[in-house]
Design a protein around this motif. Structure first.
Motif, mmCIF file in Angstrom:
data_model
loop_
_atom_site.group_PDB
_atom_site.id
_atom_site.type_symbol
_atom_site.label_atom_id
_atom_site.label_comp_id
_atom_site.label_asym_id
_atom_site.label_seq_id
_atom_site.Cartn_x
_atom_site.Cartn_y
_atom_site.Cartn_z
ATOM 1 N N UNK A 1 0.826 -1.209 0.000
ATOM 2 C CA UNK A 1 0.000 0.000 0.000
ATOM 3 C C UNK A 1 0.859 1.257 0.000
ATOM 4 N N UNK A 2 1.891 1.283 0.832
ATOM 5 C CA UNK A 2 2.765 2.462 0.899
ATOM 6 C C UNK A 2 3.514 2.647 -0.418
ATOM 7 N N UNK A 3 4.006 1.551 -0.988
ATOM 8 C CA UNK A 3 4.700 1.641 -2.276
ATOM 9 C C UNK A 3 3.790 2.127 -3.390
ATOM 10 N N UNK A 4 2.554 1.636 -3.400
ATOM 11 C CA UNK A 4 1.588 2.081 -4.410
ATOM 12 C C UNK A 4 1.263 3.557 -4.228
ATOM 13 N N UNK A 5 1.148 3.993 -2.978
ATOM 14 C CA UNK A 5 0.908 5.412 -2.711
ATOM 15 C C UNK A 5 2.044 6.282 -3.187
ATOM 16 N N UNK A 6 3.271 5.822 -3.000
ATOM 17 C CA UNK A 6 4.434 6.579 -3.483
ATOM 18 C C UNK A 6 4.415 6.678 -5.002
ATOM 19 N N UNK B 1 -5.056 9.199 -8.821
ATOM 20 C CA UNK B 1 -6.085 8.907 -7.834
ATOM 21 C C UNK B 1 -6.409 7.413 -7.823
ATOM 22 N N UNK B 2 -6.412 6.788 -9.001
ATOM 23 C CA UNK B 2 -6.677 5.352 -9.061
ATOM 24 C C UNK B 2 -5.663 4.553 -8.269
ATOM 25 N N UNK C 1 -4.178 1.602 -3.293
ATOM 26 C CA UNK C 1 -3.389 1.473 -2.069
ATOM 27 C C UNK C 1 -4.295 1.439 -0.838
ATOM 28 N N UNK C 2 -5.309 2.299 -0.814
ATOM 29 C CA UNK C 2 -6.217 2.337 0.334
ATOM 30 C C UNK C 2 -7.070 1.071 0.418
ATOM 31 N N UNK C 3 -7.436 0.510 -0.737
ATOM 32 C CA UNK C 3 -8.189 -0.752 -0.746
ATOM 33 C C UNK C 3 -7.352 -1.871 -0.140
#
Length: 350
Positions: A133-138, A274-275, A280-282
């Motif tokens: 999730x953190x990597x996807x957010x980055x 945003x996607x 990441x949040x999912x």
């Protein structure tokens, strides 16, 4: 254990709190022609007035003596007051300058920033899904930076200021209403001084645009305190996992307002960013729910074993896999009570 009626009431309080935080972008434009800094100063002054009345009603003042006697807690409250000032100011400016969508992104990525700070500053351990999730957010921030032609500084400022605010409040560990009172007490004199200076300079808008405009500026205190009260009522009635799901209502409402009401542009690269954030949040939410389910199963197993020991029956060995000890819990972002760095409710106070 709360009853079904209490949980339903808590759910309604939670929806009310996050709904108000989500719809607050509709309020700040009503305060024009006041500038963002003047609105911010009024918010500080009137928020203290509102929470002082609330504390008089509930008669909770014992925490003041304890806070004054603890220089460490007083220092942390001062840090919290400073960073929430930045958060409030940037948010008001962003909304009134046509950046509602970018502001909503800040609260979408806040849980990811909170987790990252938990790892870096509190040495917490992440589960694999949280790392993903953190990597996807980055990656999302990189995509958005390329799309904007610069880093999304509004989103990052809101996310990091609020995460720092949560970390400070986690260390102080006092109630949401009391904390807001302490923070606004620290903010009060500089804010009042600024408003008096504006008035002496003839640049103040309070009273210069009619009684209705002055009343709206005074209402900033209610706009700040009302969601906090609802959030506090929800936090004691519903599980943190439920609040963790509700936390996304506020930025989602803000995002939809930015597109549908304020008609802000959403080019393809912004949708892509945003996607990735939503992906990441999912992942983060799925991991939190799975961990909570395993924790409940483990607690039930231990309870059964304890009951069997009391009756003299030897418990069977083996247990369902639990969460890794020491791993960081997913943040439950909640815009208004005592936010935490990685586990306790974190509330967007915009």
């Amino acid at each position: 254990m709360t009853s079904d009626g209490e949980q339903r009431a808590g759910l309604l309080y939670g929806i009310g709190a996050y709904g108000m935080w989500g719809l607050v972008p509709l309020f700040w434009p009503l305060l024009k022609p006041s500038g963002a800094v003047e609105i911010l100063a009024h918010r500080m002054v009137w928020s203290l007035a509102v929470v002082a009345v609330a504390l008089l009603v509930v008669r909770r003042w014992g925490w003041v003596r304890e806070l004054i006697r603890s220089p460490r807690k007083l220092g942390l409250i001062t840090v919290a007051a400073a960073v929430i000032t930045v958060n409030w100011g940037v948010y008001i400016w962003a909304v009134n300058s046509g950046h509602v969508v970018e502001a909503s992104l800040g609260y979408f990525i806040n849980p990811l920033v909170t987790i990252a700070m938990g790892v870096l500053l509190l040495k917490e351990r992440l589960r694999p899904a949280q790392w993903v999730a953190v990597g996807t957010g980055f990656a999302a921030v990189l995509v958005l930076a390329i799309g904007y032609g610069q880093p999304p500084w509004i989103s990052l400022t809101l996310a990091f200021s609020f995460a720092t605010y949560g970390l400070a409040k986690k260390k102080v560990n006092i109630g949401g209403l009391e904390s807001l009172a302490a923070e606004t007490a620290i903010q009060f004199l500089p804010a009042l001084g600024f408003l008096l200076w504006l008035g002496a300079d003839g640049a103040a808008t309070f009273g210069a645009h009619g009684v209705g405009h002055a009343a709206l500026l005074a209402a900033t205190g209610v706009v700040t305190a009302a969601p906090l009260v609802c959030f506090g009522a929800a936090a004691i009635r519903v599980p943190l996992s439920t609040l963790g799901l509700l936390q996304y209502l506020a930025p989602m409402f803000q995002f939809l307002l930015g597109i549908l009401y304020f008609h802000e542009a959403m080019p393809a690269e912004r949708w892509a960013g945003f996607g990735l954030v939503w992906l990441a949040l999912s992942c983060l939410t799925w991991d939190a729910l799975r961990t909570a389910r395993r924790t409940r199963a483990e607690a039930a197993r231990l309870s059964r074993e304890a009951a069997l020991r009391v009756t003299g029956v030897a418990p069977t060995t083996g247990s369902p896999a639990g969460s890794a000890p020491g791993s960081a819990a997913a943040p439950v972002a909640a815009p208004g009570s005592a936010p935490a760095a990685a586990a306790a409710p974190v509330k967007p106070t915009s």
